[in-house]
Structures are given as C-alpha cells and as structure tokens.
Enzyme design. Structure first.
Site, mmCIF file in Angstrom:
data_model
loop_
_atom_site.group_PDB
_atom_site.id
_atom_site.type_symbol
_atom_site.label_atom_id
_atom_site.label_comp_id
_atom_site.label_asym_id
_atom_site.label_seq_id
_atom_site.Cartn_x
_atom_site.Cartn_y
_atom_site.Cartn_z
ATOM 1 N N ASP A 100 0.853 -1.185 0.000
ATOM 2 C CA ASP A 100 0.000 0.000 0.000
ATOM 3 C C ASP A 100 0.891 1.238 0.000
ATOM 4 O OD1 ASP A 100 0.920 -0.643 2.577
ATOM 5 O OD2 ASP A 100 -0.670 0.503 3.542
ATOM 6 N N GLU A 164 0.725 -1.486 5.650
ATOM 7 C CA GLU A 164 1.722 -0.943 6.558
ATOM 8 C C GLU A 164 1.465 0.521 6.829
ATOM 9 O OE1 GLU A 164 4.131 1.450 6.334
ATOM 10 O OE2 GLU A 164 5.690 0.870 7.712
#
Length: 436
Positions: A100, A164
């Site tokens: 991400d 994350e």
C-alpha cells in the site's frame, strides 16, 4: 537446470525486468492508497503482478519457489515466497515490503504520481522510494533464485505485506500472519525489514503517541473578556506546562547517542481546531492535537500515564496556571465555572532499538560496507508500525531500505535505479555471508 554458485546465480539487478515490473506496480498505486475510510487499498492488484513474475518458477510449474497467497480481507492479500535451503533450521527472511502507499494529490506534483516516468537514473512515481520499489526489488531477487536455482543451506523467505501505511485496521497484514503462526520459523534467522531509505542500516525508530487536548472555557463577547474563560489561552498555557513537564521527565537518553538518533523524544502540537464563530467572540472550546515521538528507551505506557497526570494536576490547580493579561482567568467563582482540560489518545506504536550484537546486524553492516563503500547506521524518531511487536515476539529484526529519505512520502517521489542496484547487491552479500 543444474544448481549454480550463489554469486553466479544472483549476478546484477536486471534492469530489463526490474523497471517494467516497477512500472506496472506504480500503475496500480492509485488503487492502493491507504487513507481509511475514504481510501482502502486493494493490495491484490500488486500481488497479481508479483505472481506473474514468480509463478513460472513456483512448485506448481516445476520450479523451486513455494508461493503462499494469504488473504484475511477481500482484495487485501499478503504473499509469502520461499526458496528452500538444504538445512531446515537455517532461515533468512526479507519482510516489510508493503503493497500500500500514502496518498498523493496529482495537482501538487510535477508529474503524474500514478504512472512511472523515467528521468535518467530517476524512477518517478508514488511508491518508488518507499514501498513498491522494494516490492519490485525483492521480487527480482526471488525470481533470480527461482530461475537459476543456486544450492543454499538457508531457506530464503520473502514476505510481501498488506497495510503498513495505516495499521489502525488490524488483522490485515503482518500482525495477522504472526498471530496465525505463519512466520514462526523466521525466528531461526535474521529478519530484514525492508522499508527505510538511504542504503544504511536503520537501527532505531521512534514510538508514536497521537494525542488530543480538548479545552473547555466559557463563550462570551470579546469586549467583555472578564466574563469569559478563553479556551484558546487556556490551551496554550496548559500545553506549555505539559511540554515543560514532559521534557523534564523524558530528557535525552544516553543510548540515543549510541544509536545515532537525530532527535530525542519530542511532544508537540501539529493541529488546532475550534467550532468557529465571529472574530469578536471568545469561543467556548477548542482542541489541540499532536504527537509524542518517543525514542525506544522509554515506554509508551509510562508516557501516557504521565501525560494524564499532568492534565489532572492542571485541572486540580487551574487557578495557579499562568494567565494572559489583567482580566484573563480560567475560573469564574461567581458562576461556579472552571475551565477544563481533557486528553485522549489514538492508537500508539512503540519504537524499536535493533540488537547491535546480533548476527543479522553484523551481516547487514558488512554487506553495506562492501557494496556502498561505507557503513553508518542511523536512527530516526519516525515510526515503523509492527516491527517492535516482531522483536518482542523473538524475531531478530534489522531494518534497511534503498529509496531516498528526501522523497519518502513526499510529493514528486522518486528513487534511483543505481541505489536499487546496490540494494540488490547487499541482499546478495547477505545471502553469501550466511552461507559461509
């Protein structure tokens, strides 16, 4: 294909495969922005491209790579890839390559953040230096192992993770993998968390305590300030008192010099809000928000307890708090009114201090010196979610990264292909060292 030597097998980073792969990943970056609830990333878009690169060398196609796509939420998968070694108790892992990205506003950029552009050695786009660049880099490492099949004692494991950038949604990425025991065997060897920058070992990170200070006063016309309790003044004075006490109780720690932290622990405001109103009106309330960045030699629970104690003491003795001007006050006895301060906290993270005596640290330092030409470990009070939890679970966590700190999470993000080449060589050196 016959087994070949490790050094011969890994060779150099292949630009002809790395750059096209990274270009595909950056092309998905718009859809893996992480800013809930508005933007929920679909990491499986990234997983698909990694699988396209690695499945030809997987066990399902007669190759050596063991590929495990693990999903806890739809479209939000993790990927565990193993290249088996000959000795079951020897493990080497590369973890933390998250799929991400932070958000990007195209109008603020000089180029499209969601498609990769190339400017000489610069590879430009959202995710190039922080996360997706590392996804592509470790994918190339595993692809080369699968293609050339060198004989290794150690099993090499790559763990590409979801979520994350916003760990407030639990059970999506590495935390769920640890809970399920899928990473337990990685405790048998060094775990390299690939998510920092500037090609040097990052040996320490900060904890983070997001806080909100809500201040209640009394609304009144600004021409009759003696009838008001000004929450803006109260907020400023209360925060000044809280900060003074914080820096007295949590001063620079001696170990910060050993680890090379750029700053000590800090407690400061970053946002201010109030309900609105006319400029001639003293508002009834306001809120200041900010964070504590805490070096790992202090405990976040201790700090939160202290901050609450500071606020409780301020409320109990609010008459003693310094005021501003002859009619500025925080108590109106005739009306039985007192200003009030409350504090609350969002999700906290603990910092980490890597083990400087571990095999993993020494191997990383030696590889960095061989490839980059010098080794200078550093620490920052920026926070990396989850790695303290891994360390507490018994993993030998070391951190490194091969993007650029100057463009990390910034607009006009880019990495350098030359830096990624050196990162690849560091990985190769680590593998070779552990074989010896």
């Amino acid at each position: 294909m016959a087994f070949v030597s490790v050094k011969e097998a890994l060779g150099e980073l292949n630009k002809d495969s790395f750059v096209p792969l990274l270009s595909k990943l950056i092309g998905e970056s718009k859809y893996v922005q992480n800013n809930p609830p508005d933007l929920i990333p679909e990491e499986d878009r990234i997983v698909g491209h990694v699988l396209d690169a690695l499945l030809p060398y997987s066990t399902t196609n007669g190759g050596p790579l063991i590929v495990n796509h693990v999903t806890y939420f739809p479209k939000r998968g993790n990927l565990i890839v193993e290249y088996p070694g000959t000795e079951p108790d020897k493990i080497l892992s590369f973890v933390g390559m998250h799929m991400d990205v932070v958000t990007a506003k195209p109008s603020d950029w000089d180029f499209d953040p969601f498609s990769m552009s190339i400017d000489g050695d610069k590879l430009c786009g959202r995710g190039t230096t922080d996360c997706l660049g590392h996804v592509a880099l470790v994918t190339e490492l595993m692809r080369k192992l699968g293609e050339t099949k060198p004989k290794l004692k150690s099993t090499v494991v790559a763990v590409f993770i979801a979520s994350e950038e916003n760990s407030s949604i639990p059970g999506v990425g590495v935390d769920a993998l640890v809970k399920d025991g899928l990473l337990n065997k990685l405790k048998q060897g060094p775990l390299f968390w690939i998510d920092t920058a500037d090609k040097q070992p990052c040996i320490g990170t900060g904890g983070m305590i997001p806080w909100k200070l809500h201040v209640t006063g009394k609304l009144f016309h600004s021409g009759l300030a003696h009838k008001a309790i000004n929450p803006l003044e109260l907020a400023m004075e209360a925060l000044k008192e809280i900060q003074s006490r914080f820096y007295k109780d949590f001063p620079p720690h001696p170990k910060e010099q050993v680890y090379g932290f750029a700053t000590p622990s800090t407690m400061k405001p970053t946002q201010w809000s109030y309900p609105g109103g006319g400029i001639n009106q003293i508002p009834a309330e306001c809120r200041i928000s900010g964070d504590v960045r805490l070096t790992p030699f202090y405990n976040v629970a201790d700090v939160m307890k202290k901050l609450q104690e500071y606020v409780d003491d301020i409320n109990a003795n609010i008459e003693k708090l310094e005021s501003r001007g002859p009619v500025s006050k925080y108590v109106l006895p005739d009306e039985n009114l007192r200003g009030r301060v409350t504090i609350c906290f969002d999700e906290v993270m603990s910092g980490v201090a890597c083990d400087l005596e571990s095999r993993g640290f020494h191997v990383l330092c030696k590889a960095t010196k061989e490839v980059v030409g010098h080794v200078k470990p550093y620490s920052i009070t920026g926070s990396l979610p989850l790695i303290r939890e891994l360390q507490d679970e018994g993993f030998d966590v070391q951190t490194a990264g091969y993007g650029l700190m100057a463009t990390y999470h910034a607009k006009n993000e880019y990495c350098l292909f030359a830096d990624m080449c050196q990162g690849y060589q560091v990985f190769a050196s680590i593998i070779c060292q552990l074989e010896d």
